[in-house]
Design an enzyme around this catalytic site. Sequence first.
Site, mmCIF file in Angstrom:
data_model
loop_
_atom_site.group_PDB
_atom_site.id
_atom_site.type_symbol
_atom_site.label_atom_id
_atom_site.label_comp_id
_atom_site.label_asym_id
_atom_site.label_seq_id
_atom_site.Cartn_x
_atom_site.Cartn_y
_atom_site.Cartn_z
ATOM 1 N N ASP A 35 22.291 17.050 20.420
ATOM 2 C CA ASP A 35 21.430 16.679 19.284
ATOM 3 C C ASP A 35 21.124 15.184 19.241
ATOM 4 O O ASP A 35 20.896 14.622 18.171
ATOM 5 C CB ASP A 35 22.066 17.102 17.947
ATOM 6 C CG ASP A 35 22.437 18.570 17.918
ATOM 7 O OD1 ASP A 35 21.553 19.391 18.212
ATOM 8 O OD2 ASP A 35 23.598 18.891 17.615
ATOM 9 N N HIS A 56 15.750 21.727 21.076
ATOM 10 C CA HIS A 56 15.133 20.408 21.032
ATOM 11 C C HIS A 56 13.808 20.475 20.275
ATOM 12 O O HIS A 56 13.074 21.443 20.352
ATOM 13 C CB HIS A 56 14.954 19.800 22.432
ATOM 14 C CG HIS A 56 14.364 20.723 23.445
ATOM 15 N ND1 HIS A 56 15.139 21.492 24.288
ATOM 16 C CD2 HIS A 56 13.084 21.002 23.767
ATOM 17 C CE1 HIS A 56 14.357 22.200 25.085
ATOM 18 N NE2 HIS A 56 13.110 21.922 24.791
#
Length: 430
Positions: free
Chosen positions: A13, A41
């Site tokens: 992340d 993503h």
Amino acid sequence: MTSVVVIGTQWGDEGKGKITDFLSQDAEVIARYQGGDNAGHTIVIDGKKFKLHLIPSGVFFPEKISVIGNGVVVNPKSLVKELEYLHTEGVSTENLRISDRAHVILPYHIKLDQLQEAAKGDNKIGTTNKGIGPAYMDKAARVGIRIADLLDKEIFASRLKTNLAEKNRLFSKMYESEELSFDEIFEEYYAYGQQIKQYVTDTSVILNDALDAGKRVLFEGAQGVMLDIDQGTYPFVTSSNPVAGGVTIGSGIGPSKINKVVGVCKAYTSRVGDGPFPTELFDEVGERIREVGHEYGTTTGRPRRVGWFDSVVMRHSRRVSGITNLSLNCIDVLSGLDTVKICVAYDLDGERIDYYPASLEQLKRCKPIYEELPGWEEDITGCRSLDELPENARNYVRRIGELVGIRISTFSVGPGREQTNILESVWSNI
């Protein structure tokens, strides 16, 4: 021959998708090499957010080739759903290529993942329940089903029948759970295979031919170094190798063909799920960072744990992945804090250490040693160079580079492409 690898340096992340999307503008081939749809993503194009889990970020560039390599475990159902999502949004996927050697995630992998995690109770790892681990288990046990098998009706039926019989015995005898239907899985997943058939090929040939022709190839990692099964916080890790070395195994190119490794990190730290996190914040500062940074998992939706920037973690990532360039994201999230902190070392039983211990018991006893820097009040989301940053923000960025020992090539002050600022092109001097 020009290749760049983009990896996450923390627990995932970090904003790899955005940086990959940004670097993709100068690449001709973009490839994923590990993980599955447990990765998530987000790419922002013209103010619009696109969330992907399997397909590489390069799919948004129709003139470039996007590759799902052999090291990725592919859930055909998720892949077809993602393709349909892109088509609905007007995005062409004609440039997608999928390795015929990639392994397939099937419903019994997902069910086993869920049952195993539930059985662990308080010792759960924090899996995304996507079947990633069990699929890699089958791969290592040499009973996995690959994309090439999925496309062959007779072979798929034979291998599915054998595998499902074994898994159903496990479900009924060990977990006292309902068995899965062969007919339902076979019909559904063979159909998925036919829907993706047009994209399937030997991607190792495509990648090596591109490199030999002098084309620019970008390799996109999933998760992060601290989730690597060998170098991460084991057992609170993923089942593959997000480190840069995973590129060679997961894409079918030799190690001599990797030129640069870009490590992506946030200006603070976050992680989803359980496991060690020495700099984790439990106070109002942590809550503020979570809310301002929208720290909720792309795949799970779970609130992410957040903490101060940890240079010990970053030096570990640099060492095990050979990182040559650093991309620092989310600096804007820290705006408005009176003080910002950087962990420079750990205190382990009264001894100062600057390495990341393998032992979970030692990690529990590690206390972060912080260096405090003055914060900044200014809104920096419009800054387009290091010089435009407030002095305190600029000092923070420079100090991170000094502590980590990697030159910062890009920094970002927001989610948009235009908010990613280049200090040094990673495509130059290769």
